[in-house]
Design an enzyme around this catalytic site. Structure first.
Site, PDB file in Angstrom:
ATOM      1  N   PRO A  53       9.786 -33.146   2.769  1.00  0.00           N
ATOM      2  CA  PRO A  53       9.348 -34.417   2.206  1.00  0.00           C
ATOM      3  C   PRO A  53       9.286 -34.403   0.693  1.00  0.00           C
ATOM      4  O   PRO A  53       8.761 -33.467   0.099  1.00  0.00           O
ATOM      5  CB  PRO A  53       7.942 -34.613   2.788  1.00  0.00           C
ATOM      6  CG  PRO A  53       7.797 -33.596   3.846  1.00  0.00           C
ATOM      7  CD  PRO A  53       8.729 -32.502   3.546  1.00  0.00           C
ATOM      8  N   GLU A  54       9.826 -35.438   0.101  1.00  0.00           N
ATOM      9  CA  GLU A  54       9.716 -35.680  -1.331  1.00  0.00           C
ATOM     10  C   GLU A  54       8.876 -36.955  -1.491  1.00  0.00           C
ATOM     11  O   GLU A  54       8.337 -37.440  -0.507  1.00  0.00           O
ATOM     12  CB  GLU A  54      11.120 -35.845  -1.940  1.00  0.00           C
ATOM     13  CG  GLU A  54      12.028 -34.659  -1.616  1.00  0.00           C
ATOM     14  CD  GLU A  54      13.444 -34.796  -2.136  1.00  0.00           C
ATOM     15  OE1 GLU A  54      13.623 -35.394  -3.202  1.00  0.00           O
ATOM     16  OE2 GLU A  54      14.372 -34.293  -1.482  1.00  0.00           O
ATOM     17  N   LYS A  91       4.066 -35.194  -4.624  1.00  0.00           N
ATOM     18  CA  LYS A  91       4.260 -34.865  -3.206  1.00  0.00           C
ATOM     19  C   LYS A  91       2.949 -34.499  -2.525  1.00  0.00           C
ATOM     20  O   LYS A  91       2.958 -33.980  -1.407  1.00  0.00           O
ATOM     21  CB  LYS A  91       5.254 -33.711  -3.077  1.00  0.00           C
ATOM     22  CG  LYS A  91       6.626 -33.999  -3.691  1.00  0.00           C
ATOM     23  CD  LYS A  91       7.527 -32.774  -3.661  1.00  0.00           C
ATOM     24  CE  LYS A  91       8.755 -32.986  -4.534  1.00  0.00           C
ATOM     25  NZ  LYS A  91       9.558 -31.739  -4.658  1.00  0.00           N
ATOM     26  N   ARG A 114      19.125 -23.678  -5.914  1.00  0.00           N
ATOM     27  CA  ARG A 114      19.079 -24.801  -4.989  1.00  0.00           C
ATOM     28  C   ARG A 114      20.484 -25.315  -4.747  1.00  0.00           C
ATOM     29  O   ARG A 114      21.266 -25.511  -5.681  1.00  0.00           O
ATOM     30  CB  ARG A 114      18.230 -25.961  -5.543  1.00  0.00           C
ATOM     31  CG  ARG A 114      16.842 -25.588  -6.022  1.00  0.00           C
ATOM     32  CD  ARG A 114      15.949 -24.991  -4.964  1.00  0.00           C
ATOM     33  NE  ARG A 114      15.763 -25.842  -3.812  1.00  0.00           N
ATOM     34  CZ  ARG A 114      14.861 -26.824  -3.709  1.00  0.00           C
ATOM     35  NH1 ARG A 114      14.077 -27.084  -4.723  1.00  0.00           N
ATOM     36  NH2 ARG A 114      14.744 -27.542  -2.611  1.00  0.00           N
TER      37      ARG A 114
END
Length: 274
Positions: A2-3, A60, A260
């Site tokens: 989740p962002e 977040k 990433r």
DNA sequence: GAAGACCTGCTA
DNA sequence: TAGCAGGTCTTC
């Protein structure tokens, strides 16, 4: 996973389900390391009988303000989610008044629940939330210009701006046509303006679409009712390597930037200026 | 900067 | 079976 948009969706749906104003009747903790800094027993004792005044979000982080004066700060990390129905991998179950039950689900066990006296202990380490008025172009430009780092890890740095994760970072860079490895102090004012606008826009659209769910498996982000987020259809870059760019038809590339996975269009996000 | 740690499950 | 995943933290 989740962002900001996913966390916002979950927080607003918990409000919609009437979690605010409910009393915490019992807490069952199936994975104790989720709780910090208290032991499971201490935590249960501290929250039992308190009323959840407000459910909110910054970056977040989800925040449940309690009638005890303490705040329950929840970070979903990679796989956390909330549901009102029993499921698999329910790490914490809270029974609330009015027959409501809150299930905290977290396949990978990375998520954390922190019970704090003052939320500022956590919030003071964050930059402004990307969707608030405190996140201004002036602030953003100054923050980028005073550093000499690749732009992608910088916009992922929660201490600079809170809310972006890997999906929306790739989306914002694609929208503003900026290569993820461009050095922050080489961006022009026009590029910074475009990136700033893109960050706000991709996050806002993500919220509107109730978040991004990838794949169909059980480890993906879900809304509180278990439904997928609708934003996946709008994603332009993330997870689309090998597919044609929706702007110029070139094949999107996948690389690694600051550890990433990163997808971008080498044609419309050129590595060098000019 | 980079690499490893924390975890599980899906995909190639 | 190896590699990868939406996040962050610690230790080089």
């Amino acid at each position: 996973m989740p962002e900001l948009p996913e966390v916002e969706t979950i927080a607003s749906q918990l409000r919609g389900r009437g979690v605010e104003g409910k009393i915490i009747l019992s807490v069952k903790i199936n994975w104790a390391p989720t709780i910090e800094p208290y032991s499971a027993a201490q935590f249960s004792k501290a929250v039992k009988g308190t009323t959840i005044h407000e459910v909110s979000r910054v970056g977040k982080w989800m925040m449940f303000s309690l009638s005890s004066g303490q705040t329950l700060m929840v970070h979903l990390r990679m796989a956390g989610s909330f549901a009102m129905e029993k499921g698999s991998h329910d790490r914490i179950v809270m029974k609330l008044s009015d027959e409501l039950t809150l299930y905290y689900r977290d396949t990978r066990k990375f998520g954390r629940w922190k019970l704090v006296d003052d939320p500022q202990v956590i919030l003071s380490k964050l930059g402004p939330d990307a969707l608030t008025r405190q996140f201004t172009l002036k602030y953003f430009s100054a923050a980028m210009k005073k550093r000499h780092r690749m732009i992608k890890p910088l916009i992922l740095d929660q201490g600079i701006v809170a809310g972006l994760g890997n999906i929306y970072a790739d989306e914002a860079l694609w929208e503003s046509m900026i290569h993820p490895e461009r050095l922050s102090d080489t961006l022009t004012d026009a590029e910074l303006g475009n990136l700033f606008k893109a960050i706000k826009q991709v996050l806002k659209t993500g919220v509107k679409n109730r978040g991004t769910s990838l794949g169909d498996g059980k480890t993906n982000y879900r809304q509180v009712d278990g439904e997928s987020g609708d934003h996946r259809a709008q994603v332009k870059a993330y997870g689309r390597s090998g597919k044609p760019c929706k702007r110029c038809e070139s094949i999107l590339e996948k690389t690694v930037v600051a550890q990433r996975g990163t997808t971008f269009c080498s044609a419309c996000q050129p590595r060098l200026e000019q």
